[in-house]
Design an enzyme around this catalytic site. Structure first.
Site, PDB file in Angstrom:
ATOM      1  N   LEU A 143     -23.984  70.431  -6.288  1.00 43.89           N
ATOM      2  CA  LEU A 143     -23.475  71.431  -5.334  1.00 43.89           C
ATOM      3  C   LEU A 143     -22.023  71.714  -5.702  1.00 43.89           C
ATOM      4  O   LEU A 143     -21.158  70.864  -5.539  1.00 43.89           O
ATOM      5  CB  LEU A 143     -23.606  70.896  -3.913  1.00 43.89           C
ATOM      6  N   LYS A 203     -13.257  72.830  -6.970  1.00 38.81           N
ATOM      7  CA  LYS A 203     -12.893  71.420  -6.837  1.00 38.81           C
ATOM      8  C   LYS A 203     -13.384  70.617  -8.036  1.00 38.81           C
ATOM      9  O   LYS A 203     -12.770  69.625  -8.448  1.00 38.81           O
ATOM     10  CB  LYS A 203     -13.502  70.858  -5.552  1.00 38.81           C
ATOM     11  N   LYS A 231     -12.746  63.206  -1.333  1.00 42.33           N
ATOM     12  CA  LYS A 231     -12.422  64.316  -0.437  1.00 42.33           C
ATOM     13  C   LYS A 231     -10.911  64.477  -0.277  1.00 42.33           C
ATOM     14  O   LYS A 231     -10.434  65.551   0.084  1.00 42.33           O
ATOM     15  CB  LYS A 231     -13.042  64.080   0.953  1.00 42.33           C
TER      16      LYS A 231
END
Length: 508
Positions: free
Chosen positions: A113, A127, A396
């Protein structure tokens, strides 16, 4: 029910309200259809068909959103999962590996993803292109892992990236660097849906373009969109035709999500009639994971329960690590044939996540999203596997980044493994303050990454920098008050210490 009184039909108030609400819903849907047609009229060339497919998916989601009546679960219908519905990983591993691992791998596709941007860590662009270890990006590590599998077992496991309109262009540019690697890489784009005004429930976009005021008018609708987008792209059909049977799906920022040969063998060794169509890897909750989605039994099926679906009165109960002991890692193994069947039957049912946002100009909007794991209830013989925590290593924040850059982990063929020199298998709890939020600023504060092999807990707040070869052990708390600065000198060893604003070092 209506009553007949002397020639008049009288509708009871609750029924009138229901009728009124239905009329309002129909009017809203009609208004939405008109607005979407207007937006389509601004499209050019091939974009028309792509946008039309996206809008068909959006209309289904919007229709279901208007039908929703409060929380999507009845708390009192929730049951703990049957014992055999969540298997311990040790039991899966005990079955061993087949004589020919390559036969299993040749039926597998790895899907990452890749729709997210690095904005929360102060980076522009996808990212997946942030460097996380020895100048390697998330994408580099993923390619290295799959190439290692293909070379070791002489197989052809492809990598598929689900991009969003935010990440597609930059990702495709970078893919050229992998041309000579032994990995076939495919991409497809998830849908582009219109953000809707919270008050009017109509799109805020004035055209399909992404320039000026329209740039914030669109969003990728969560990873639950993978099923429709994968199917619509034609890639699903192509991979089935090539003999592929399962996809292994995970977030690209989860560095623990590598191909597990024992789980793959388990899936492939089941009798055809009882093939498991969906496996969700779960792992034991800690206090840091209390908001993570969990598996429950509901209406006789395995189902993912997210915190957003929980009635407010039961949120604390949901967060309990004693009642709900596991959470979803978002590492999923899914049958390609089953995805095709469910898409063609229009039977993919996922709960809607209503995500409120405020745009730069102050306008309140709503995004309608779905989560990939929520589809577990639609698949036959679905299963949870309780995997070791090492398979959940998401990055994250820069606090997570510090862990994976440190000597806690060693890197081998793109995979990170916990150092054998660490006595405890758990990772330390690291909390870096706001001065470390952005990657560039974070990197500037470490001359080298500290030795963290014996660290349990680290809290850093304020203007703090670290010299070379610093060693942190036990519990270390470093707090620079406003206006103060703390420089931890090169070679310093801090064990169970509190370092305060004036650099006093106290025993903890």
């Amino acid at each position: 029910m209506s009553l007949y009184i002397e020639g008049l039909t009288v509708t009871p108030p609750c029924s009138r309200m229901a009728q009124f609400q239905e009329v309002m819903r129909q009017q809203l849907e009609a208004s939405m259809d008109r607005e979407l047609e207007k937006l389509l009229s601004t499209a050019e060339g091939a974009n028309v068909e792509v946008a039309r497919k996206d809008f068909e998916g959006f209309k289904k989601l919007f229709h279901r959103f208007l039908q929703a009546k409060g929380p999507s679960v009845d708390w009192f219908k929730i049951h703990r999962t049957p014992e055999d519905s969540i298997q311990p990983y040790e039991r899966i591993k005990a079955r061993g590996l087949p004589d020919n691992v390559a036969d299993c791998l040749d039926k597998l596709v790895v899907v990452k993803l890749n729709g997210g941007l690095g904005t929360s860590m102060g980076c522009k662009g996808p990212k997946s292109l942030i460097s996380v270890r020895n100048e390697n990006t998330f994408l580099d590590l993923t390619v290295q892992q799959i190439e290692h599998l293909n070379k070791t077992y002489n197989t052809d496991v492809p990598l598929v990236l689900m991009n969003s309109f935010n990440t597609d262009e930059d990702t495709k540019k970078i893919l050229q660097k992998y041309t000579h690697h032994r990995v076939k890489i495919y991409t497809f784009n998830q849908s582009r849906y219109p953000r809707i005004n919270k008050e009017s429930l109509l799109p805020v976009a004035t055209g399909l373009g992404m320039i000026s005021e329209n740039a914030d008018a669109w969003y990728p609708p969560g990873h639950g969109d993978i099923y429709a987008s994968f199917y619509n792209s034609g890639l699903l059909e192509q991979l089935i035709a090539e003999g592929k049977e399962y996809i292994f799906v995970s977030n690209i920022d989860n560095l623990g999500a590598t191909v597990d040969l024992y789980i793959l063998h388990y899936l492939m060794s089941q009798p055809n009639g009882k093939r498991c169509e969906f496996v969700m890897e779960v792992t034991d909750k800690t206090r840091a994971d209390v908001k993570g989605g969990t598996l429950i039994e509901y209406d006789g099926k395995l189902r993912l329960l997210e915190i957003a679906q929980v009635p407010k009165a039961h949120v604390d109960e949901f967060k309990s690590v004693t009642k709900f002991k596991i959470f979803n890692t978002n590492n999923l193994w899914i049958s390609l044939a089953a995805i095709k069947r469910l898409q063609e039957q229009n039977a993919m049912d996922m709960e809607i996540i209503m995500n409120p946002k405020t745009l730069d100009g102050g306008l309140n909007v709503v995004q309608l999203e779905t989560a990939v794991g929520a589809a577990i209830k639609c698949f036959d013989n679905a299963l949870g596997i309780n995997v070791p925590r090492s398979r959940f290593l998401p990055v994250k924040t820069t606090s997570d980044l510090l862990l994976v850059m440190s000597n806690l982990y060693s890197l081998d063929a793109g995979s990170l493994t916990m150092s054998q020199k660490r006595e405890f298998p758990t990772t330390p709890h690291v909390k870096l303050g706001s001065s470390f939020t952005k990657v560039q600023e974070y990197l500037s504060r470490f001359e080298s990454i500290p030795d963290m092999l014996e660290l349990d807990h680290l809290t850093v707040s304020g203007d703090v920098t670290f010299g070379k070869q610093v060693s942190l052990k036990g519990t270390v708390i470093i707090i620079a008050n406003h206006g103060d600065r703390i420089d931890i000198p090169a070679g310093a060893m801090l064990e169970n210490k509190i370092v305060s604003g004036n650099l006093r070092i106290l025993d903890h």
